[in-house]
Design a protein around this motif. Structure first.
Motif, PDB file in Angstrom:
ATOM      1  N   TRP A  60      45.448  51.222  77.841  1.00  0.00           N
ATOM      2  CA  TRP A  60      46.061  50.998  76.526  1.00  0.00           C
ATOM      3  C   TRP A  60      46.635  52.281  75.958  1.00  0.00           C
ATOM      4  O   TRP A  60      47.661  52.257  75.272  1.00  0.00           O
ATOM      5  CB  TRP A  60      45.069  50.348  75.568  1.00  0.00           C
ATOM      6  N   VAL A  61      45.999  53.418  76.249  1.00  0.00           N
ATOM      7  CA  VAL A  61      46.580  54.691  75.814  1.00  0.00           C
ATOM      8  C   VAL A  61      47.950  54.879  76.451  1.00  0.00           C
ATOM      9  O   VAL A  61      48.927  55.257  75.794  1.00  0.00           O
ATOM     10  CB  VAL A  61      45.634  55.859  76.176  1.00  0.00           C
ATOM     11  N   LEU A  62      48.031  54.549  77.754  1.00  0.00           N
ATOM     12  CA  LEU A  62      49.306  54.680  78.457  1.00  0.00           C
ATOM     13  C   LEU A  62      50.339  53.738  77.860  1.00  0.00           C
ATOM     14  O   LEU A  62      51.493  54.129  77.650  1.00  0.00           O
ATOM     15  CB  LEU A  62      49.130  54.369  79.941  1.00  0.00           C
ATOM     16  N   VAL A  63      49.928  52.501  77.603  1.00  0.00           N
ATOM     17  CA  VAL A  63      50.857  51.530  77.011  1.00  0.00           C
ATOM     18  C   VAL A  63      51.389  52.076  75.694  1.00  0.00           C
ATOM     19  O   VAL A  63      52.590  52.036  75.416  1.00  0.00           O
ATOM     20  CB  VAL A  63      50.157  50.168  76.804  1.00  0.00           C
ATOM     21  N   PHE A  64      50.469  52.658  74.896  1.00  0.00           N
ATOM     22  CA  PHE A  64      50.875  53.230  73.620  1.00  0.00           C
ATOM     23  C   PHE A  64      51.925  54.318  73.816  1.00  0.00           C
ATOM     24  O   PHE A  64      52.986  54.312  73.196  1.00  0.00           O
ATOM     25  CB  PHE A  64      49.641  53.780  72.891  1.00  0.00           C
ATOM     26  N   PHE A  65      51.653  55.259  74.732  1.00  0.00           N
ATOM     27  CA  PHE A  65      52.587  56.366  74.946  1.00  0.00           C
ATOM     28  C   PHE A  65      53.929  55.860  75.460  1.00  0.00           C
ATOM     29  O   PHE A  65      54.987  56.335  75.060  1.00  0.00           O
ATOM     30  CB  PHE A  65      52.000  57.386  75.936  1.00  0.00           C
ATOM     31  N   ILE A  66      53.867  54.908  76.371  1.00  0.00           N
ATOM     32  CA  ILE A  66      55.120  54.394  76.934  1.00  0.00           C
ATOM     33  C   ILE A  66      55.927  53.689  75.844  1.00  0.00           C
ATOM     34  O   ILE A  66      57.144  53.855  75.746  1.00  0.00           O
ATOM     35  CB  ILE A  66      54.827  53.468  78.131  1.00  0.00           C
ATOM     36  N   LEU A  67      55.222  52.946  74.992  1.00  0.00           N
ATOM     37  CA  LEU A  67      55.918  52.280  73.888  1.00  0.00           C
ATOM     38  C   LEU A  67      56.571  53.308  72.968  1.00  0.00           C
ATOM     39  O   LEU A  67      57.723  53.146  72.557  1.00  0.00           O
ATOM     40  CB  LEU A  67      54.933  51.412  73.091  1.00  0.00           C
ATOM     41  N   VAL A  68      55.816  54.384  72.675  1.00  0.00           N
ATOM     42  CA  VAL A  68      56.371  55.429  71.821  1.00  0.00           C
ATOM     43  C   VAL A  68      57.649  55.979  72.442  1.00  0.00           C
ATOM     44  O   VAL A  68      58.675  56.136  71.771  1.00  0.00           O
ATOM     45  CB  VAL A  68      55.336  56.556  71.606  1.00  0.00           C
ATOM     46  N   ALA A  69      57.597  56.245  73.762  1.00  0.00           N
ATOM     47  CA  ALA A  69      58.764  56.823  74.430  1.00  0.00           C
ATOM     48  C   ALA A  69      59.940  55.854  74.408  1.00  0.00           C
ATOM     49  O   ALA A  69      61.071  56.237  74.106  1.00  0.00           O
ATOM     50  CB  ALA A  69      58.399  57.190  75.871  1.00  0.00           C
TER      51      ALA A  69
END
Lengths: 356, 346
Positions: A60-69
């Motif tokens: 979920w941390v990765l999903v968050f970062f990818i969404l931010v990007a």
């Protein structure tokens, strides 16, 4: 007892003999007997992954970062401030942000009339939050593209090398060893400016390299120097898999090489390829940040985490403005850590017998 | 006796069933594996199979027995052309397939299938049972009437599996069930000959009987011929009408079941049979033939008779003259020995 006797009466001895007819798998309950669907090894791995708390959190941390990007333009629109607007009114006479902690402010009562949740950049007064958001996009774009390209390259080279064997294998293995022997960063220092100049000035003019072309250069260099690890891994896997008897069975049935490579071998290669991919992405992110830190990667005005850290490092020595270094540092640390933890968890899930 | 000496090894069976031409004829099959030597020096070759002759008639089962490393598996793999023979000739249905390649080999492959020893490595772990069993049909572009799924489910039923398990994966099955899946795959192309490479030696004894009986049922039902490779003499006795005994890349004795088991002529066959535990004489002081020493290396096999280094009857001639299968043993079977034994095994 009577029932039992009549059951045996017709001479149908349920002997322990030889062909018990359709064999039921032990766990096949009558209810699901109608449509028996097995769980594939991939589905089993997913189940194990779901039970692994580290994997879930890092996912979920990765999903968050990818969404931010991906959503950087949307975030900019909501935030209402852009990454490149300079404002010297936010700085004091010596170029450092006014206020505390690098100018972090949640009130609009300042020169820019806007909040700065991560503070502002020394000397230029740009908003750090938007720099980090856009920098995330640059980092992930470069890292993911380069890793995808180098993984594809590595898989193809590895399969070709192992399947054809002989002198093809010898030559490819030699090239792999040769490439691995290169000191990567020294090579980058020497080559990237050359490629940049080539890309910028095919006619020989002294114009500046466009930011897009710089990004392209970095992707090319990472792709060219990243495929060897995957190639080696895949080569080893194919060498061991092609001796399996199911490959012989396919050959005995007259299957062409295409079928054996893509239908029989490739499905068994996905697990190691995925693991190596998910561990290569964070390595590339760090390497890209390092290149930008060394000032041969992404340069102004493209926002990039490594470049921000590079700038920030200048201001930690003399008069302290650590936040400009610390905030992007923490972000990149969490990003890379999440990728690595997820990659590890994936490896454990895909091959439960392996121990770290 | 003289005309039998001129006949090939499978003559005995061919005479009994004169209407049927041999399905498979293997003549002087040789398979050497080159050994990588040091720089500028050839390492020689492992002579895994070194001149093997046999025939298999349609619907017949030929057992191929011998201890580990004697070349049985190599022979089987060369017959289905998973290995390229170094020399000799393989004739299938009157057609020389020794060096056929690619497309020319494909129609032959449909009649010539193989069942593997290890049910764990012989099924692709990422494929469903349906995909595994339909693979031979798919790669040959065969569209069975009634659809692929129906045909696969038929095959699963033939080998005694629940057709509903079509969508399951190999790891959800036991060893015996997996071996049945392997059998279904081999049957998919309706072959005429199946090479069964130790099909039961990786299974529990209780499951072995099931699989052997399944194969025997299939043999009768579909008139299948088998080249049944095994090291377990009891299994072969149960399954094969004719038996060939291999030692170090050569066939040392070939004959029908009764000849081999009741009156073995080659000292090696006698030693093999003598090693089988017999429940009827258990506990009584039975004279066992104990072989001493190891199998010599196939890199550099002994001169003359290859068994002479471990044979208690070896004479000078055994080192100089290689015995061939032209020698006929006392019970009428060809035996490659200068001093064949006679009479039943004690």
């Amino acid at each position: 007892m009577g029932g039992t006797t009549s059951m045996w009466a017709d001479g149908q001895m349920p002997s322990a003999d030889l062909d018990p007819g359709p064999v039921q798998v032990a766990d096949a309950k009558p209810a699901e007997a109608k449509a028996i669907v097995g769980r594939s090894p991939g589905q089993l791995a997913l189940m194990r992954l779901r039970r692994d708390r580290t994997a879930v959190v890092s996912f979920w941390v990765l999903v968050f970062f990818i969404l931010v990007a991906v959503l950087a333009p949307v975030i900019q629109w909501i935030y209402g401030y852009n990454a490149t607007t300079t404002n010297s009114a936010l700085l004091d006479d010596s170029g450092f942000p006014l206020g505390y902690l690098g100018g972090i402010t949640f009130s609009t009562d300042n020169a820019s009339h806007h909040i700065h949740v991560f503070g502002v950049e020394p000397t230029l007064g740009r908003d750090l939050f938007m720099q980090v958001v856009w920098g995330m996009q640059t980092s992930l774009k470069i890292a993911v593209t380069a890793t995808v390209v180098s993984t594809i390259l590595g898989v193809v080279v590895g399969i070709v090398s192992a399947y054809f064997g002989g002198w093809v294998d010898a030559v490819i293995s030699w090239i792999i060893d040769y490439m691995l022997a290169f000191p990567f960063f020294l090579f980058c220092l020497a080559v990237i400016p050359v490629i940049n100049t080539r890309l910028a000035a095919p006619g020989g003019c002294h114009c500046d390299v466009s930011p897009d072309k710089r990004v392209l250069t970095i992707i090319i260099v990472f792709s060219l120097f990243g495929w060897m690890y995957t190639a080696r891994l895949v080569r080893g896997q194919v060498l061991s898999l092609r001796e399996r008897e199911y490959v012989d069975a396919a050959r005995a049935a007259g299957a062409p090489a295409r079928h054996i490579l893509f239908r029989q071998l490739l499905p068994n290669l996905w697990a190691p390829i995925l693991v190596s991919f998910s561990l290569a992405v964070p390595a590339t992110i760090t390497a890209e940040a390092a290149l930008s830190f060394l000032n041969i990667g992404v340069i102004e005005p493209t926002p990039d985490l490594g470049r921000v850290i590079n700038t920030g490092a200048q201001f930690i020595v003399g008069l302290p403005d650590p936040m400009y270094l610390v905030i992007p540092g923490i972000v990149i640390f969490i990003l890379v850590l999440a990728f690595n933890l997820f990659g590890d968890a994936m490896r454990d899930a895909l091959d439960p017998r392996s121990t770290r | 006796m003289t005309e039998m000496q001129n006949a090939p090894a499978g003559a005995a069976v061919a005479e009994r069933k004169p209407a049927r031409e041999p399905l498979l004829i293997v003549e002087n099959l040789v398979k050497h594996f080159p050994v990588r030597g040091k720089l500028f020096r050839s390492g020689g070759a492992v002579r895994a199979v070194d001149g093997v002759d046999f025939t298999v008639a349609p619907g017949e089962s030929l057992g191929l027995v011998g201890e580990s490393g004697c070349g049985k598996t190599t022979t089987g793999r060369a017959v289905v052309r998973l290995l390229e023979p170094t020399g000799g000739k393989i004739v299938f249905e009157g057609r020389d397939i020794t060096h056929l390649r690619g497309g020319a080999l494909r129609p032959i492959r449909q009649d010539l299938q193989i069942i593997f020893q290890d049910p764990y490595s012989s099924l692709n772990p990422r494929h469903t049972v349906g995909r595994i069993v339909s693979m031979p049909l798919q790669v040959n572009g065969i569209k069975p009437p009634g659809g692929m799924r129906k045909r696969v489910q038929e095959l699963l039923e033939i080998v005694g599996l629940n057709p509903e398990h079509y969508n399951r994966f190999p790891h959800e099955f036991s060893g015996g069930q997996r071996q049945r899946i392997g059998v279904a795959r081999a049957l998919a192309l309706r072959p005429k000959l199946i090479v069964a490479d130790e099909p039961v030696s990786a299974l529990d004894v209780s499951i072995q009987a099931q699989i052997v009986n399944l194969l025997r049922g299939l043999q009768r039902e579909f008139d299948l011929a088998f080249l049944f490779i095994a090291h377990d003499l009891a299994v072969v006795r149960h399954f094969s009408q004719r038996i060939a005994v291999m030692y170090l890349g050569k066939i040392v004795e070939i004959g029908d079941r009764h000849q081999i088991y009741d009156t073995p002529a080659h000292p090696y066959t006698r030693a093999l049979l003598s090693a089988v535990p017999d429940i009827e004489v258990l506990g009584t002081a039975r004279e066992r033939i104990r072989l001493t020493g190891d199998v010599p290396t196939p890199l550099n096999p002994p001169s003359g008779c290859r068994f002479r280094t471990r044979c208690w009857k070896a004479q000078e001639i055994c080192a100089t003259k290689e015995p061939t299968l032209d020698i006929i043993g006392p019970a009428g079977q060809p035996v490659a020995c200068h001093f064949p034994e006679s009479g039943p095994l004690r």
